[in-house]
Design a protein around this motif. Sequence first.
Motif, PDB file in Angstrom:
ATOM      1  N   VAL A 242      52.078 -13.958  24.441  1.00  0.00           N
ATOM      2  CA  VAL A 242      51.923 -15.400  24.225  1.00  0.00           C
ATOM      3  C   VAL A 242      50.450 -15.783  24.240  1.00  0.00           C
ATOM      4  O   VAL A 242      49.976 -16.563  23.406  1.00  0.00           O
ATOM      5  CB  VAL A 242      52.707 -16.195  25.282  1.00  0.00           C
ATOM      6  CG1 VAL A 242      52.467 -17.696  25.094  1.00  0.00           C
ATOM      7  CG2 VAL A 242      54.196 -15.890  25.200  1.00  0.00           C
ATOM      8  N   GLY A 243      49.692 -15.225  25.188  1.00  0.00           N
ATOM      9  CA  GLY A 243      48.270 -15.545  25.286  1.00  0.00           C
ATOM     10  C   GLY A 243      47.488 -15.152  24.052  1.00  0.00           C
ATOM     11  O   GLY A 243      46.597 -15.888  23.599  1.00  0.00           O
TER      12      GLY A 243
ATOM     13  N   LEU B 126      50.294 -19.933  20.459  1.00  0.00           N
ATOM     14  CA  LEU B 126      51.490 -20.772  20.529  1.00  0.00           C
ATOM     15  C   LEU B 126      52.645 -20.008  19.909  1.00  0.00           C
ATOM     16  O   LEU B 126      52.523 -19.491  18.799  1.00  0.00           O
ATOM     17  CB  LEU B 126      51.273 -22.087  19.779  1.00  0.00           C
ATOM     18  CG  LEU B 126      52.438 -23.086  19.844  1.00  0.00           C
ATOM     19  CD1 LEU B 126      52.519 -23.714  21.228  1.00  0.00           C
ATOM     20  CD2 LEU B 126      52.278 -24.162  18.764  1.00  0.00           C
ATOM     21  N   VAL B 127      53.761 -19.932  20.616  1.00  0.00           N
ATOM     22  CA  VAL B 127      54.928 -19.206  20.107  1.00  0.00           C
ATOM     23  C   VAL B 127      56.188 -19.999  20.396  1.00  0.00           C
ATOM     24  O   VAL B 127      56.226 -20.855  21.285  1.00  0.00           O
ATOM     25  CB  VAL B 127      55.050 -17.794  20.737  1.00  0.00           C
ATOM     26  CG1 VAL B 127      53.754 -17.024  20.627  1.00  0.00           C
ATOM     27  CG2 VAL B 127      55.497 -17.865  22.181  1.00  0.00           C
ATOM     28  N   ALA B 128      57.242 -19.699  19.639  1.00  0.00           N
ATOM     29  CA  ALA B 128      58.570 -20.250  19.884  1.00  0.00           C
ATOM     30  C   ALA B 128      59.438 -19.162  20.498  1.00  0.00           C
ATOM     31  O   ALA B 128      59.080 -17.974  20.472  1.00  0.00           O
ATOM     32  CB  ALA B 128      59.179 -20.747  18.570  1.00  0.00           C
TER      33      ALA B 128
ATOM     34  N   LEU C 109      58.225 -24.915  22.918  1.00  0.00           N
ATOM     35  CA  LEU C 109      57.112 -24.064  22.515  1.00  0.00           C
ATOM     36  C   LEU C 109      56.381 -23.563  23.758  1.00  0.00           C
ATOM     37  O   LEU C 109      56.341 -24.237  24.785  1.00  0.00           O
ATOM     38  CB  LEU C 109      56.150 -24.834  21.616  1.00  0.00           C
ATOM     39  CG  LEU C 109      56.759 -25.386  20.325  1.00  0.00           C
ATOM     40  CD1 LEU C 109      55.733 -26.212  19.570  1.00  0.00           C
ATOM     41  CD2 LEU C 109      57.288 -24.263  19.462  1.00  0.00           C
ATOM     42  N   LEU C 110      55.772 -22.399  23.654  1.00  0.00           N
ATOM     43  CA  LEU C 110      55.151 -21.761  24.814  1.00  0.00           C
ATOM     44  C   LEU C 110      53.685 -21.457  24.564  1.00  0.00           C
ATOM     45  O   LEU C 110      53.295 -21.062  23.461  1.00  0.00           O
ATOM     46  CB  LEU C 110      55.867 -20.448  25.145  1.00  0.00           C
ATOM     47  CG  LEU C 110      57.352 -20.523  25.477  1.00  0.00           C
ATOM     48  CD1 LEU C 110      57.939 -19.110  25.520  1.00  0.00           C
ATOM     49  CD2 LEU C 110      57.573 -21.247  26.793  1.00  0.00           C
TER      50      LEU C 110
ATOM     51  N   TRP D  78      50.222 -23.167  13.535  1.00  0.00           N
ATOM     52  CA  TRP D  78      50.272 -22.203  14.644  1.00  0.00           C
ATOM     53  C   TRP D  78      51.483 -21.280  14.499  1.00  0.00           C
ATOM     54  O   TRP D  78      51.364 -20.046  14.610  1.00  0.00           O
ATOM     55  CB  TRP D  78      50.374 -22.939  15.979  1.00  0.00           C
ATOM     56  CG  TRP D  78      49.089 -23.388  16.605  1.00  0.00           C
ATOM     57  CD1 TRP D  78      48.612 -24.660  16.646  1.00  0.00           C
ATOM     58  CD2 TRP D  78      48.134 -22.590  17.319  1.00  0.00           C
ATOM     59  NE1 TRP D  78      47.422 -24.707  17.329  1.00  0.00           N
ATOM     60  CE2 TRP D  78      47.113 -23.454  17.759  1.00  0.00           C
ATOM     61  CE3 TRP D  78      48.050 -21.236  17.642  1.00  0.00           C
ATOM     62  CZ2 TRP D  78      46.012 -23.013  18.499  1.00  0.00           C
ATOM     63  CZ3 TRP D  78      46.956 -20.781  18.376  1.00  0.00           C
ATOM     64  CH2 TRP D  78      45.955 -21.654  18.782  1.00  0.00           C
ATOM     65  N   LEU D  79      52.659 -21.869  14.289  1.00  0.00           N
ATOM     66  CA  LEU D  79      53.891 -21.082  14.270  1.00  0.00           C
ATOM     67  C   LEU D  79      53.955 -20.171  13.049  1.00  0.00           C
ATOM     68  O   LEU D  79      54.444 -19.039  13.135  1.00  0.00           O
ATOM     69  CB  LEU D  79      55.103 -22.002  14.322  1.00  0.00           C
ATOM     70  CG  LEU D  79      55.246 -22.812  15.616  1.00  0.00           C
ATOM     71  CD1 LEU D  79      56.496 -23.681  15.565  1.00  0.00           C
ATOM     72  CD2 LEU D  79      55.278 -21.909  16.843  1.00  0.00           C
ATOM     73  N   ARG D  80      53.471 -20.635  11.920  1.00  0.00           N
ATOM     74  CA  ARG D  80      53.464 -19.774  10.733  1.00  0.00           C
ATOM     75  C   ARG D  80      52.488 -18.609  10.914  1.00  0.00           C
ATOM     76  O   ARG D  80      52.742 -17.504  10.426  1.00  0.00           O
ATOM     77  CB  ARG D  80      53.124 -20.584   9.491  1.00  0.00           C
ATOM     78  CG  ARG D  80      54.247 -21.538   9.071  1.00  0.00           C
ATOM     79  CD  ARG D  80      53.949 -22.105   7.714  1.00  0.00           C
ATOM     80  NE  ARG D  80      54.892 -23.154   7.353  1.00  0.00           N
ATOM     81  CZ  ARG D  80      55.469 -23.242   6.163  1.00  0.00           C
ATOM     82  NH1 ARG D  80      55.242 -22.329   5.242  1.00  0.00           N
ATOM     83  NH2 ARG D  80      56.276 -24.230   5.883  1.00  0.00           N
ATOM     84  N   CYS D  81      51.399 -18.858  11.595  1.00  0.00           N
ATOM     85  CA  CYS D  81      50.470 -17.767  11.895  1.00  0.00           C
ATOM     86  C   CYS D  81      51.123 -16.749  12.829  1.00  0.00           C
ATOM     87  O   CYS D  81      50.944 -15.534  12.664  1.00  0.00           O
ATOM     88  CB  CYS D  81      49.184 -18.311  12.516  1.00  0.00           C
ATOM     89  SG  CYS D  81      48.089 -19.150  11.344  1.00  0.00           S
TER      90      CYS D  81
END
Length: 236
Positions: free
Chosen positions: A29-30, A34-36, A76-77, A104-107
């Motif tokens: 995650v770090g 940003l991750v789902a 989101l995390l 962020w999420l697409r990356c």
Amino acid sequence: METLIEIGAGEARDPGEGRTRDWELVRYVGRRGLVAMRHVMAAMEVGRTAAYRRVAACIEAELLERLEVIRSEPGLLRATKDGLRYAGLGLPIAKVTPGAVDHWLRCTTTAQLAARKYGTDRVLSERELLFAEQIAGHPIASAKVGELPNGRPRLHRPDLAVLTDEGTIAIEVELTPKAPQRLQGLIRGWRYAIGTHQLIEVHYLCAPGQTQRAVERAVHSVRAEGCIAIAEAPGR
């Protein structure tokens, strides 16, 4: 090939017996910013229940935190300051705004797709690339797009960089059209950057329609067809 994110990273705590999976999760995650939850499940190769259990434990330990920045994407995390230190990452806390969530999420999704082919440790986020270039003292996967007032080059960094045995691939996730002059300047910078240091390819992953057409026109206008690959961006 040495993984650049290991160079100069913060001092990681020893996760110890039984804590390795938590350490791997927080580090994942770090690094991504940003991750789902779906990203966690795929990265950790676990089901929904196991993923939520591990995430809950890390949130309770204040290593991860949930962000409720948009209603359409709850849960989101991102890693906390303590989490980044625990994972041995010399990175700042990811700054997330509602308007940037989709990018962020697409990356993150793009990074996971690249990791399947090249390996997780070889796919660097923009934040990791900045850190690695500061340590290296020269660009690794960045394009010169001008000069700063002090005479040093003004650099543009891609959203992701993939370290392969042949060299580095820069990946741009382009979701909204830029002004033609600005986009041409970026493409021109990438064209000149190819072959310098470790950079061998640049991939533009675009939202279909106006955004992709704008990139295609810019690539054609600066005659960069031979070094810029264009494809549709993955979903988030």
